[in-house]
Every structure is written in structure tokens, then in C-alpha cells.
Design an enzyme around this catalytic site. Structure first.
Site, PDB file in Angstrom:
ATOM      1  N   ASN A 287      10.708  11.885  47.016  1.00  0.00           N
ATOM      2  CA  ASN A 287      10.719  11.441  45.624  1.00  0.00           C
ATOM      3  C   ASN A 287      11.349  12.438  44.660  1.00  0.00           C
ATOM      4  O   ASN A 287      11.158  12.346  43.446  1.00  0.00           O
ATOM      5  CB  ASN A 287       9.292  11.114  45.174  1.00  0.00           C
ATOM      6  CG  ASN A 287       8.609  10.138  46.114  1.00  0.00           C
ATOM      7  OD1 ASN A 287       7.627  10.497  46.767  1.00  0.00           O
ATOM      8  ND2 ASN A 287       9.146   8.937  46.230  1.00  0.00           N
TER       9      ASN A 287
ATOM     10  N   ILE B 113      12.622  13.711  39.381  1.00  0.00           N
ATOM     11  CA  ILE B 113      11.407  13.236  40.035  1.00  0.00           C
ATOM     12  C   ILE B 113      11.248  11.743  39.811  1.00  0.00           C
ATOM     13  O   ILE B 113      11.367  11.249  38.692  1.00  0.00           O
ATOM     14  CB  ILE B 113      10.170  13.973  39.485  1.00  0.00           C
ATOM     15  CG1 ILE B 113      10.323  15.488  39.709  1.00  0.00           C
ATOM     16  CG2 ILE B 113       8.898  13.470  40.147  1.00  0.00           C
ATOM     17  CD1 ILE B 113       9.258  16.306  39.005  1.00  0.00           C
ATOM     18  N   CYS B 114      10.968  11.024  40.901  1.00  0.00           N
ATOM     19  CA  CYS B 114      10.710   9.584  40.818  1.00  0.00           C
ATOM     20  C   CYS B 114       9.247   9.335  41.143  1.00  0.00           C
ATOM     21  O   CYS B 114       8.808   9.497  42.284  1.00  0.00           O
ATOM     22  CB  CYS B 114      11.620   8.829  41.795  1.00  0.00           C
ATOM     23  SG  CYS B 114      11.347   7.031  41.777  1.00  0.00           S
ATOM     24  N   VAL B 115       8.474   8.956  40.131  1.00  0.00           N
ATOM     25  CA  VAL B 115       7.064   8.629  40.313  1.00  0.00           C
ATOM     26  C   VAL B 115       6.712   7.574  39.274  1.00  0.00           C
ATOM     27  O   VAL B 115       7.238   7.572  38.161  1.00  0.00           O
ATOM     28  CB  VAL B 115       6.179   9.896  40.170  1.00  0.00           C
ATOM     29  CG1 VAL B 115       6.284  10.482  38.779  1.00  0.00           C
ATOM     30  CG2 VAL B 115       4.736   9.608  40.533  1.00  0.00           C
TER      31      VAL B 115
END
Length: 231
Positions: free
Chosen positions: A87, A94-96
Site C-alpha cells: 500500500n 500511501i493508499c489507505v
């Protein structure tokens, strides 16, 4: 990246300042906060790699950037320390979900930091920015863990990244700006350079006679002695 301090309403800036101050005074476990006095819209942090993960033993520097529409729009998160994680993109992005569709203004920055730390424990291969890491996580966990731990050893252990620092020891834009000894050395070097420059000019204008050359040489030695005494 440009500061958004001037773009945020005063009431939002007050709330951000209050929350950042509270985070710095009482940070989440395993996370250090490095507030910037000049730009409250960019928050630098250091996250300790959780035990039982390939990131254990490492310290990962990260930053949160608050845009001009914060808190209606979530902050953007970036890892500054290189990390092998599904992620986290190659540029550190950041991918969240909490930074996307699950964001709510009332969640706050503490919740964001805790979620990102949890991401080191429970990666989400379904929203992978690093496709190779996501694939290995699903198909060959041993290889994934090996790669992640290797990059942790290389980039997140040792030096300033090897242990959580005190707030005063955080990222500094000018590492030696306040060091008197560095200023003294710089001043001495500038004096030496200035003396040499002045001597060269005198030599050019008085190069007609040997006596003038001798005077310039003597002046140059005197200037150097003075510069050395100032070091």
C-alpha cells in the site's frame, strides 16, 4: 510542496495547532511527532516497525500534508523512508481507506497515524500501489517478508532511522545552521578567501615592479595569519 497555512481558515488552523500540540505531548505508542513551527500544515513523524512484522526493528519517517480544503478533504500521507509494502507507492505515497473514501473530518490526525501504523501489521493487497509486493503477499508470503525485511534493514535501521528520536532531534532542514563551530569555520574560510582575493587584485595593479610584488606577498602572508587566528 507549498505551504497551505495562508489557505486555511483561522479556526481550522487553531484546531490543527491544538491537535498537533496534543500529539507532540502525548503521541501514540511507537510514533514520534515532529511539528514544524513554520508550517503547521505539514506534519513529520517517525513510526516504529511493529514487532512480529517484517518491519520490526526499523523506524520509518513519514509526513502528512494538509491541503487547503482540510478537514473536508483528508490529508495526504507519504513515507519518506523507502519501504516494501503493497500500500505504499514507489514515491512513498500511501493508499489507505481512511485517507480516501472512509475519511471523516471528525476522525483527526491521531486516528490517521494509528491506521497507517496498523497498515504495517495488516497490509491490504486489494488496494496495492506496489503490485509486486501485493502479489507476493498473496502468493509467497515468505518471499514478501524477506524482501520487506531486507529493505527495512537497508533503509530503516541504523543512523537517524535506527531508533525513535526525541522531538528536538527530528528532521532538520539546515543540519548545522545553529552550530557555532561550523559558523566559525565558514567565517574563517570566507576571510581567507577575501584575503586571497584582495592580494590577487593588488598583485594585478602593482605587477610593474619587483618591490610591489614583494609587498603583496608579505600582505598575503599577514592576511593568512590573521585568518588562521580567527579559526
Amino acid at each position: 510542496m507549498n505551504s497551505n497555512v495562508e489557505n486555511l481558515p483561522p479556526q481550522v488552523l487553531r484546531l490543527v495547532y491544538k491537535e498537533v500540540s496534543a500529539l507532540a505531548a502525548d503521541p501514540p505508542e511507537g510514533i514520534k511527532i515532529y511539528p514544524s513551527e513554520e508550517d503547521i500544515t505539514e506534519l513529520h513523524t517517525a513510526i516504529e516497525g511493529p514487532e512480529g512484522t517484517p518491519y520490526a526493528g526499523g523506524v520509518f519517517r513519514m509526513r502528512l500534508v494538509l491541503g487547503k480544503d482540510f478537514p473536508a478533504v483528508p490529508p495526504r500521507g507519504y513515507f519518506l523512508t523507502k519501504i516494501f509494502h503493497p500500500n505504499v507507492g514507489h514515491k512513498g505515497e500511501i493508499c489507505v481507506n481512511v485517507l480516501k473514501r472512509d475519511w471523516k473530518a471528525e476522525l483527526g490526525l491521531r486516528h490517521v497515524l494509528l491506521t497507517i501504523k496498523c497498515l504495517l501489521i495488516h497490509p491490504n493487497p486489494e488496494s496495492a500501489l506496489n503490485e509486486e509486493a501485493g502479489r507476493l503477499l498473496l502468493e509467497d508470503y515468505a518471499e514478501y517478508a524477506s524482501r520487506a525485511h531486507l529493505l527495512t534493514e537497508i533503509h530503516a535501521m541504523g543512523g537517524s532511522s535506527g531508533a525513535l528520536q526525541e522531538a528536538g532531534d527530528g528532521p532538520q532542514p539546515k543540519k548545522h545552521a545553529g552550530d557555532p563551530s561550523k559558523r566559525a569555520v565558514t567565517a574563517g574560510a570566507m576571510t581567507t578567501a577575501g584575503g586571497a582575493g584582495g592580494s590577487n587584485s593588488s598583485t594585478t595593479t602593482t605587477s610593474g615592479t619587483n618591490s610591489s610584488n614583494s609587498a603583496v606577498a608579505a600582505k598575503k602572508k599577514t592576511d593568512k595569519k590573521r585568518a588562521l587566528r580567527r579559526l
